[in-house]
Design a protein around this motif. Structure first.
Motif, short mmCIF file in Angstrom:
data_model
loop_
_atom_site.label_atom_id
_atom_site.label_comp_id
_atom_site.label_asym_id
_atom_site.label_seq_id
_atom_site.Cartn_x
_atom_site.Cartn_y
_atom_site.Cartn_z
N GLN A 177 -47.26 -3.44 -32.77
CA GLN A 177 -48.10 -2.39 -32.18
C GLN A 177 -47.30 -1.30 -31.49
OE1 GLN A 177 -50.72 -5.31 -30.02
NE2 GLN A 177 -52.32 -4.08 -30.98
N GLU A 178 -45.97 -1.38 -31.60
CA GLU A 178 -45.12 -0.33 -31.08
C GLU A 178 -43.85 -0.30 -31.91
OE1 GLU A 178 -44.12 -4.09 -29.71
OE2 GLU A 178 -45.88 -3.06 -28.92
N CYS A 179 -43.17 0.81 -31.90
CA CYS A 179 -41.94 0.93 -32.67
C CYS A 179 -40.89 -0.03 -32.11
CB CYS A 179 -41.41 2.36 -32.63
SG CYS A 179 -39.82 2.58 -33.49
N ALA A 180 -40.30 -0.84 -32.98
CA ALA A 180 -39.31 -1.82 -32.55
C ALA A 180 -38.04 -1.17 -32.01
CB ALA A 180 -38.97 -2.75 -33.71
N ARG A 181 -37.81 0.09 -32.35
CA ARG A 181 -36.60 0.76 -31.91
C ARG A 181 -36.80 1.62 -30.66
NH1 ARG A 181 -32.91 2.90 -37.02
NH2 ARG A 181 -32.07 0.85 -37.59
N CYS A 182 -37.81 2.50 -30.70
CA CYS A 182 -37.97 3.43 -29.57
C CYS A 182 -39.13 3.05 -28.65
CB CYS A 182 -38.15 4.86 -30.08
SG CYS A 182 -39.73 5.17 -30.92
N ALA A 223 -52.24 -5.74 -39.88
CA ALA A 223 -53.34 -6.30 -39.09
C ALA A 223 -53.43 -7.81 -39.27
CB ALA A 223 -54.65 -5.63 -39.47
N LEU A 224 -53.18 -8.28 -40.50
CA LEU A 224 -53.20 -9.72 -40.77
C LEU A 224 -52.08 -10.42 -40.00
CD1 LEU A 224 -54.06 -12.29 -42.24
CD2 LEU A 224 -52.71 -11.52 -44.22
N MET A 225 -50.90 -9.84 -40.00
CA MET A 225 -49.79 -10.43 -39.24
C MET A 225 -50.15 -10.54 -37.76
SD MET A 225 -46.51 -8.52 -40.99
CE MET A 225 -45.31 -9.39 -40.01
N LEU A 226 -50.79 -9.52 -37.24
CA LEU A 226 -51.19 -9.54 -35.83
C LEU A 226 -52.25 -10.61 -35.59
CD1 LEU A 226 -50.72 -8.18 -33.11
CD2 LEU A 226 -52.52 -6.54 -33.69
N ASP A 227 -53.21 -10.75 -36.51
CA ASP A 227 -54.23 -11.79 -36.38
C ASP A 227 -53.61 -13.18 -36.37
OD1 ASP A 227 -56.33 -9.99 -36.28
OD2 ASP A 227 -56.79 -10.12 -38.42
N ASP A 281 -47.89 -19.12 -42.46
CA ASP A 281 -47.42 -17.85 -41.88
C ASP A 281 -47.73 -17.77 -40.39
OD1 ASP A 281 -46.29 -16.96 -44.23
OD2 ASP A 281 -48.08 -15.90 -44.89
N ALA A 282 -48.87 -18.30 -39.97
CA ALA A 282 -49.19 -18.32 -38.54
C ALA A 282 -48.17 -19.18 -37.80
CB ALA A 282 -50.60 -18.86 -38.32
N PHE A 283 -47.83 -20.32 -38.37
CA PHE A 283 -46.83 -21.20 -37.74
C PHE A 283 -45.47 -20.51 -37.65
CE2 PHE A 283 -43.31 -24.19 -38.39
CZ PHE A 283 -43.44 -24.98 -37.25
N LEU A 284 -45.07 -19.84 -38.71
CA LEU A 284 -43.77 -19.17 -38.72
C LEU A 284 -43.72 -18.05 -37.69
CD1 LEU A 284 -43.07 -18.93 -42.57
CD2 LEU A 284 -42.36 -20.71 -40.97
N LEU A 285 -44.77 -17.25 -37.62
CA LEU A 285 -44.80 -16.15 -36.66
C LEU A 285 -44.79 -16.66 -35.22
CD1 LEU A 285 -47.35 -13.78 -38.43
CD2 LEU A 285 -44.99 -13.20 -37.83
N ARG A 286 -45.55 -17.71 -34.96
CA ARG A 286 -45.60 -18.23 -33.59
C ARG A 286 -44.30 -18.94 -33.22
NH1 ARG A 286 -51.81 -20.61 -33.46
NH2 ARG A 286 -52.71 -18.84 -34.60
N SER A 287 -43.65 -19.57 -34.20
CA SER A 287 -42.35 -20.18 -33.93
C SER A 287 -41.33 -19.11 -33.57
CB SER A 287 -41.86 -20.96 -35.15
OG SER A 287 -42.67 -22.11 -35.38
N LEU A 288 -41.39 -17.99 -34.28
CA LEU A 288 -40.52 -16.86 -33.95
C LEU A 288 -40.80 -16.36 -32.54
CD1 LEU A 288 -40.72 -15.06 -37.39
CD2 LEU A 288 -38.57 -15.65 -36.25
N ALA A 289 -42.08 -16.28 -32.18
CA ALA A 289 -42.45 -15.81 -30.84
C ALA A 289 -41.94 -16.75 -29.76
CB ALA A 289 -43.97 -15.65 -30.75
N ALA A 303 -58.19 -13.28 -39.99
CA ALA A 303 -57.24 -13.73 -41.01
C ALA A 303 -57.95 -14.27 -42.24
CB ALA A 303 -56.31 -14.80 -40.42
N ASP A 304 -59.01 -15.05 -42.04
CA ASP A 304 -59.72 -15.65 -43.16
C ASP A 304 -60.43 -14.61 -44.03
OD1 ASP A 304 -58.93 -18.22 -42.52
OD2 ASP A 304 -60.69 -18.61 -41.27
N ARG A 305 -60.72 -13.44 -43.47
CA ARG A 305 -61.39 -12.39 -44.23
C ARG A 305 -60.40 -11.51 -45.01
NH1 ARG A 305 -64.39 -11.69 -39.35
NH2 ARG A 305 -63.15 -9.83 -38.91
N SER A 306 -59.12 -11.73 -44.83
CA SER A 306 -58.11 -10.89 -45.47
C SER A 306 -58.12 -11.05 -46.98
CB SER A 306 -56.72 -11.21 -44.92
OG SER A 306 -56.39 -12.56 -45.19
N GLU A 307 -57.66 -10.02 -47.68
CA GLU A 307 -57.61 -10.02 -49.13
C GLU A 307 -56.31 -10.66 -49.63
OE1 GLU A 307 -58.24 -6.17 -50.83
OE2 GLU A 307 -59.92 -5.71 -49.48
#
Length: 260
Positions: A154-159, A211-215, A137-145, A224-228
């Motif tokens: 951390q902010e509304c994607a629309r407004c 929060a996990l996605m942001l981590d 998931d970290a790889f996928l998110l960073r590839s998207l970035a 991330a490693d402490r996530s449930e």
């Protein structure tokens, strides 16, 4: 024919004729390359085993009209060997290879950042320090970035209204500064959205999931490693849906990944 050298990760192979293979490589300077490895399916081939998926190879190639030709291959690091005996890590690795290929649709267009992400992801998978699902998931998110599609968290994607990526004390602090808890994740909108901008059908992830996605996007492995487990499963579903929406194509190997 012009001779050139490059190194990269083998993404995929396919049979060609009776003894050859087409090798798809994500190269350091050349981007995605499709090249013929002649005779590699013969038992006496001098470099057949060096051109398997997951392998980081140093190559010499002849530039051809439609397909280049590999004339020499030396292994830099065989990431596949430690993955083949571990199904969760192997399937996560296959999904990473397929995603890297999807993010490089144009042949011979430099994609150094995507290659470095892939090498880092494979290294993390083989190191076994983090759960394979988190690494994927970290790889996928960073590839998207890297491709310009990082989800708004951390902010509304629309407004653009500021919001909180977590609950508890941090959320209270954000509220005091004018931010508020963003209640929904809308794939088509580009990430988290406020209550006013929330479209029908948007997901309502738990605050620790966001929060996990942001981590994972930031590379904060301590968090991330402490996530449930439940938040990891929810995160994986959101990331997969978001990825495939922006690629406009399904990642077939994701269906085999164990979401544990």
């Amino acid at each position: 024919m012009q001779l050139y050298r490059d190194d990269g990760i083998v993404l995929r192979t396919q049979k060609l004729g009776e003894a050859d293979r087409i090798i798809t490589i994500l190269g350091r300077t050349s981007g995605r390359i499709r090249a013929v490895a002649k005779g590699v399916r013969r038992t006496k081939s001098r470099f057949g085993a060096r051109l398997e998926p997951f392998t980081h190879v140093d190559l010499m190639l002849h530039a051809g009209r439609s397909l280049d030709v590999i004339t020499q291959a030396e292994v830099i690091r065989p990431y596949g060997e430690p993955l083949t005996g571990d199904y969760p890590r192997y399937t996560a690795g296959v999904a990473m290879l397929e995603t890297a290929e999807r993010f490089t649709p144009v042949e011979k267009e430099p994609a150094l950042r995507q290659l470095l992400l892939l090498i880092g992801g494979l290294r993390a998978l083989t190191g076994a320090e983090h759960a394979p699902g988190l690494v994927l998931d970290a790889f996928l998110l960073r590839s998207l970035a890297v491709a310009g599609y990082a989800p708004a968290l951390q902010e509304c994607a629309r407004c653009g209204a500021p919001g909180s990526a977590s609950g508890g004390a941090q959320a209270e602090g954000d509220s005091a500064r004018g931010g508020r808890r963003l209640p929904a994740f809308a794939v088509a909108s580009g990430g988290m959205v406020c209550a006013t901008c929330r479209p029908p059908g948007a997901a309502s992830p738990a605050a620790p999931t966001v929060a996990l996605m942001l981590d994972l996007l930031r590379g904060d492995w301590d968090g991330a490693d402490r996530s449930e487990r439940r938040h990891r499963v929810e995160c994986s579903g959101l990331v997969a849906a978001y990825l495939q929406w922006h690629l406009e194509h399904s990642i077939r190997s994701l269906r085999h990944v164990e979401r544990i």
